[in-house]
Design a protein around this motif. Structure first.
Motif, PDB file in Angstrom:
ATOM      1  N   THR A 133       0.815  -1.216   0.000  1.00  0.00           N
ATOM      2  CA  THR A 133       0.000   0.000   0.000  1.00  0.00           C
ATOM      3  C   THR A 133       0.845   1.261   0.000  1.00  0.00           C
ATOM      4  O   THR A 133       0.493   2.251  -0.642  1.00  0.00           O
ATOM      5  CB  THR A 133      -0.948  -0.004   1.219  1.00  0.00           C
ATOM      6  N   TYR A 134       1.971   1.245   0.685  1.00  0.00           N
ATOM      7  CA  TYR A 134       2.795   2.441   0.832  1.00  0.00           C
ATOM      8  C   TYR A 134       3.861   2.589  -0.253  1.00  0.00           C
ATOM      9  O   TYR A 134       4.653   3.517  -0.199  1.00  0.00           O
ATOM     10  CB  TYR A 134       3.411   2.497   2.236  1.00  0.00           C
ATOM     11  N   LEU A 187      -0.198   7.731  -6.374  1.00  0.00           N
ATOM     12  CA  LEU A 187       0.280   8.668  -5.353  1.00  0.00           C
ATOM     13  C   LEU A 187       1.727   8.331  -5.028  1.00  0.00           C
ATOM     14  O   LEU A 187       2.092   7.160  -4.962  1.00  0.00           O
ATOM     15  CB  LEU A 187      -0.556   8.563  -4.078  1.00  0.00           C
ATOM     16  N   THR A 246       3.274  11.322  -0.183  1.00  0.00           N
ATOM     17  CA  THR A 246       1.841  11.570   0.014  1.00  0.00           C
ATOM     18  C   THR A 246       1.212  10.446   0.815  1.00  0.00           C
ATOM     19  O   THR A 246       0.439  10.687   1.750  1.00  0.00           O
ATOM     20  CB  THR A 246       1.135  11.724  -1.350  1.00  0.00           C
ATOM     21  N   LYS A 247       1.557   9.212   0.478  1.00  0.00           N
ATOM     22  CA  LYS A 247       0.988   8.069   1.193  1.00  0.00           C
ATOM     23  C   LYS A 247       1.411   8.062   2.657  1.00  0.00           C
ATOM     24  O   LYS A 247       0.599   7.770   3.544  1.00  0.00           O
ATOM     25  CB  LYS A 247       1.377   6.761   0.499  1.00  0.00           C
ATOM     26  N   GLU A 248       2.669   8.381   2.931  1.00  0.00           N
ATOM     27  CA  GLU A 248       3.123   8.421   4.330  1.00  0.00           C
ATOM     28  C   GLU A 248       2.422   9.537   5.110  1.00  0.00           C
ATOM     29  O   GLU A 248       2.065   9.352   6.270  1.00  0.00           O
ATOM     30  CB  GLU A 248       4.640   8.563   4.411  1.00  0.00           C
ATOM     31  N   MET A 269      -0.554  10.637   4.472  1.00  0.00           N
ATOM     32  CA  MET A 269      -1.915  10.145   4.686  1.00  0.00           C
ATOM     33  C   MET A 269      -1.940   9.153   5.852  1.00  0.00           C
ATOM     34  O   MET A 269      -2.836   9.197   6.707  1.00  0.00           O
ATOM     35  CB  MET A 269      -2.452   9.480   3.409  1.00  0.00           C
ATOM     36  N   HIS A 291       5.151   6.603  11.272  1.00  0.00           N
ATOM     37  CA  HIS A 291       4.947   7.423  10.079  1.00  0.00           C
ATOM     38  C   HIS A 291       5.761   8.708  10.117  1.00  0.00           C
ATOM     39  O   HIS A 291       6.214   9.170   9.070  1.00  0.00           O
ATOM     40  CB  HIS A 291       3.461   7.707   9.864  1.00  0.00           C
TER      41      HIS A 291
END
Length: 131
Positions: free
Chosen positions: A41-42, A47, A51-53, A55, A72
């Motif tokens: 997912t990360y 994205l 950005t994912k981190e 989020m 995170h």
């Protein structure tokens, strides 16, 4: 930074790594698949990783999980998120989660300060993702 705070960062990192290894050593495909899903997912996709981190950080703050918040914050620093970007994410988390997020915001900023002090560089964020 005090030795006590430095030790807390090192203890968090060591405990997380040791327990992840212990958990993944079990013969449980559901757990293994969930950890793998988390890792996937990360990764960069539509994205980017930053950005994912961010989020993940905001969601962790709203859900009030200090271990996930620390993780995170460390991952964000590792992938180049600036202090200003982190504080914008903290702002979003605070607005979404409300005043109950404030104690977690304090701990997140404390952890960020420890990372920026250089006392817990790369060892605070393991290379592979996973809560």
């Amino acid at each position: 930074m005090s030795a006590d705070k430095k030790d807390r960062v090192a203890e968090f990192t060591a405990f997380r790594q040791r327990m992840n290894e212990r958990i993944l050593a079990e013969d449980n495909q559901v757990v293994r698949r969930f950890f793998a899903l988390d890792t996937q997912t990360y990764r960069a996709g539509a994205l980017d990783v930053k950005t994912k981190e961010l989020m993940g950080l905001s969601a962790s703050m709203v859900l009030r999980c200090d271990d996930c918040i620390a993780y995170h914050v460390a991952q964000c620093k590792q992938v180049g998120v600036t202090r200003e970007e982190l504080f914008e994410a903290f702002s979003v988390s605070l607005v979404v989660g409300g005043s109950i997020v404030i104690p977690h915001l304090r701990r997140a900023v404390d952890f960020l300060d420890q990372l920026e002090a250089g006392e817990a560089t790369a060892s605070a964020a393991p290379p592979e993702h996973g809560h």
